[in-house]
Design an enzyme around this catalytic site. Structure first.
Site, PDB file in Angstrom:
ATOM      1  N   ASP A  38       0.865  -1.162   0.000  1.00  0.00           N
ATOM      2  CA  ASP A  38       0.000   0.000   0.000  1.00  0.00           C
ATOM      3  C   ASP A  38       0.916   1.231   0.000  1.00  0.00           C
ATOM      4  OD1 ASP A  38      -2.356   1.576   0.336  1.00  0.00           O
ATOM      5  OD2 ASP A  38      -1.925   1.683   2.480  1.00  0.00           O
ATOM      6  N   ASP A  43      -0.107   4.992   1.068  1.00  0.00           N
ATOM      7  CA  ASP A  43      -0.296   5.874   2.226  1.00  0.00           C
ATOM      8  C   ASP A  43      -0.252   5.073   3.521  1.00  0.00           C
ATOM      9  OD1 ASP A  43      -1.669   8.664   1.018  1.00  0.00           O
ATOM     10  OD2 ASP A  43      -1.980   6.876  -0.200  1.00  0.00           O
ATOM     11  N   ASP A  94      -1.693  -1.000   5.923  1.00  0.00           N
ATOM     12  CA  ASP A  94      -1.953  -0.510   7.283  1.00  0.00           C
ATOM     13  C   ASP A  94      -3.433  -0.283   7.548  1.00  0.00           C
ATOM     14  OD1 ASP A  94      -1.909   1.764   5.455  1.00  0.00           O
ATOM     15  OD2 ASP A  94      -2.089   3.007   7.239  1.00  0.00           O
TER      16      ASP A  94
END
Length: 214
Positions: A3, A5, A162
């Protein structure tokens, strides 16, 4: 695969800046970064909900979102940096000829210039954005598309993220999901309750996981 961000890059300062400029334009006080950071993985939706206390169904939401996008696009990488340990991790992957890519829900209009500003465009084996496929995460479509771009089967890949949506997408795609606990962890549910195969506290811990898989 990663991922973007909250996993590869700490984009929260620039996202928060865009929101705070927008808040001030409407006569509201800016919010501290610590309050906004957990919503950063949820993009404009999460940040606007947090800042303006309105839902996506509010008739004013779409107008705020477009204004937020403009502010953010004009200030993509002023304070955004790769997380500590990420440069070393990517150097390790490149040195050992381990292919890697980026799969994010960020729209292509933001992803491509940001990845370029971070110096990752020509290193990443694939760059998949939130509008690259008809369905974004938590659906598996972007991860499956990325695996095709890397010419690897899903079972050969791990996805590091996250957000709970990252782990749901990884599970649906048949990939090992690794939670980046150092990221934003944007969910009401504890990360330990998300579907996952491992949790890392620091990017370079992924190297140990790679050794375990080998």
């Amino acid at each position: 695969m990663f991922d973007l961000d909250g996993t590869l890059a700490d984009t929260a300062p620039d996202l928060a800046h865009a929101l705070n400029v927008l808040l001030e334009q409407y006569g509201n006080a800016p919010l501290p970064l610590d309050q906004l950071r957990p919503r950063a993985s949820q993009g404009a939706r999460g940040l606007i909900e947090e800042g303006f206390k309105i839902s996506i169904n509010d008739p004013f939401f779409e107008e705020l979102k477009e204004q937020f996008y403009t502010l953010y696009q004009n200030n993509l990488c002023s304070q955004t940096r790769l997380f500590i340990g990420v440069p070393e991790l990517l150097d390790y992957l490149d040195l050992h000829h381990i292919p890697w890519g980026i799969v994010t829900n960020k729209f292509k209009r933001f992803t491509d210039p940001l990845v370029s500003l971070l110096g990752l465009t020509h290193r990443s084996g694939c760059i998949v954005s939130g509008d690259s496929y008809a369905r974004a995460k938590p659906f598996p479509d972007p991860l499956l598309g990325a695996s095709e771009e890397l010419q690897l089967i899903p079972e050969e890949l791990v996805y590091v993220g996250d957000d709970e949506r990252d782990m749901i997408a990884a599970q649906a795609a048949g990939m090992a999901g690794i939670i980046a606990r150092y990221g934003y962890l944007g969910s009401d549910k504890a990360p330990e309750l998300w579907p996952h195969q491992a949790i890392i506290e620091h990017p370079e811990e992924l190297i140990r996981f790679i050794h375990y898989l080998q």
